[in-house]
Design a protein around this motif. Structure first.
Motif, PDB file in Angstrom:
ATOM      1  N   GLU A  40       0.830  -1.204   0.000  1.00  0.00           N
ATOM      2  CA  GLU A  40       0.000   0.000   0.000  1.00  0.00           C
ATOM      3  C   GLU A  40       0.865   1.254   0.000  1.00  0.00           C
ATOM      4  O   GLU A  40       0.541   2.247  -0.674  1.00  0.00           O
ATOM      5  N   LEU A  47      -5.538  -0.649  -0.076  1.00  0.00           N
ATOM      6  CA  LEU A  47      -6.067  -1.774  -0.842  1.00  0.00           C
ATOM      7  C   LEU A  47      -7.218  -2.469  -0.125  1.00  0.00           C
ATOM      8  O   LEU A  47      -8.014  -3.162  -0.755  1.00  0.00           O
ATOM      9  N   LEU A  57     -11.879  -5.426   0.081  1.00  0.00           N
ATOM     10  CA  LEU A  57     -11.144  -4.683  -0.929  1.00  0.00           C
ATOM     11  C   LEU A  57     -11.745  -3.303  -1.185  1.00  0.00           C
ATOM     12  O   LEU A  57     -12.962  -3.144  -1.244  1.00  0.00           O
ATOM     13  N   GLY A  61      -8.122  -1.707  -4.607  1.00  0.00           N
ATOM     14  CA  GLY A  61      -7.755  -3.091  -4.338  1.00  0.00           C
ATOM     15  C   GLY A  61      -8.349  -4.046  -5.354  1.00  0.00           C
ATOM     16  O   GLY A  61      -7.680  -4.991  -5.793  1.00  0.00           O
TER      17      GLY A  61
END
Length: 299
Positions: A40, A47, A57, A61
């Protein structure tokens, strides 16, 4: 960024929990958490949305998941091309149960085909009783089964993995918000009972150790039916991590929670008739599974 970051990210995204991803990868939870944080930081975007229910998510993501899967698949294909293929030849007959074929065996059959291109592997799906009879009559060379269901003194077993069982409920359910539920509380809910691969028998066996009984609303041999009923808030269930997916076919979220009573794991492994000498072809398959699941791993 390296392939380890991508592997850990994909495992977490697909399982919905860091703990479950760590178990699947045979590494520590802290290693997974650190890898995701590093990823990240490098991407400059979150994400996951983290909650007591797990890891969900973000839009970034979801986009990154598709790319990560593609990269890892290309890497896997490249490895297959460079790996030395075994000259082992012959035909091997493998029996497997419904759950094993649906949730465990397919990717391993693909890898076995890559490693042993001259080995003809024939698969039969049967229930436990038929598999035991087939092993004892030499109709099958080996079986991939739920070893936790086997208790035949004439059959040798080797467990490869142990999949924990947890409570499943709709993601909005109070059990998921609390992260834990007692068997007493679960008994007051409608229960969706899976019956395939002796799941109902196993369920009643560990429920019998409590003072309560599940309030069964539906019995079904379909895992997807269980998943859909649970996701739509029509009941709860207890099933293994191996068959868990965080989404139903309708796209509704399913969460998991711990219970106050210990639940036996669902064990997957190999089985063959005790006392027989395994052929070179069968031994090659056994060795593949041993190296994949039982050999020490370094990360």
């Amino acid at each position: 960024m390296n392939f380890r970051h991508l592997k850990f990210f994909v495992a977490t995204a697909e399982s919905g929990q860091v703990s479950r991803a760590a178990t699947q990868l045979s590494i520590s939870q802290s290693a997974v958490t650190s890898a995701i944080k590093e990823l990240e930081a490098e991407l400059g975007a979150p994400l996951f949305v983290r909650s007591a229910q797990g890891m969900e998510l973000t839009e970034a993501g979801r986009d990154f998941l598709a790319s990560s899967r593609e990269i890892l698949e290309k890497l896997d294909q490249a490895k297959r091309l460079t790996q030395k293929r075994s000259p082992v030849k012959g035909t091997i007959s493998i029996a497997a149960t419904y759950t094993v074929i649906g949730y465990f065996l397919p990717p391993h059959l693909d890898r076995l085909n890559q490693f042993f291109p001259n080995l003809d592997i024939r698969i039969s799906e049967l229930n436990r009783e038929s598999i035991e009879e087939g092993l004892l009559s030499n109709r099958f060379d080996i079986a991939v089964v739920l070893t936790s269901n086997l208790n035949n003194p004439e059959i040798e077993t080797q467990t490869l993995l142990r999949s924990s069982r947890r409570l499943w409920a709709a993601n909005s359910h109070e059990f998921i918000r609390q992260g834990k539920a007692t068997f007493e509380d679960i008994s007051k809910q409608d229960y969706i009972m899976l019956t395939v691969d002796e799941a109902a028998h196993t369920t009643m066996r560990y429920w019998s150790l409590s003072a309560y009984q599940p309030n069964v609303r539906l019995r079904t041999s379909s895992v997807e039916a269980v998943r859909s009923m649970v996701a739509n808030g029509q009941g709860v269930t207890i099933l293994s991590d191996m068959v868990y997916r965080p989404w139903s076919l309708e796209g509704k979220r399913i969460g998991t929670a711990a219970t106050d009573q210990g639940i036996p794991s669902m064990d997957v492994g190999l089985a063959w008739r005790k006392g027989i000498e395994l052929s070179r072809a069968v031994n090659s398959v056994v060795e593949y599974f041993n190296e994949t699941f039982l050999a020490p791993k370094s990360h």
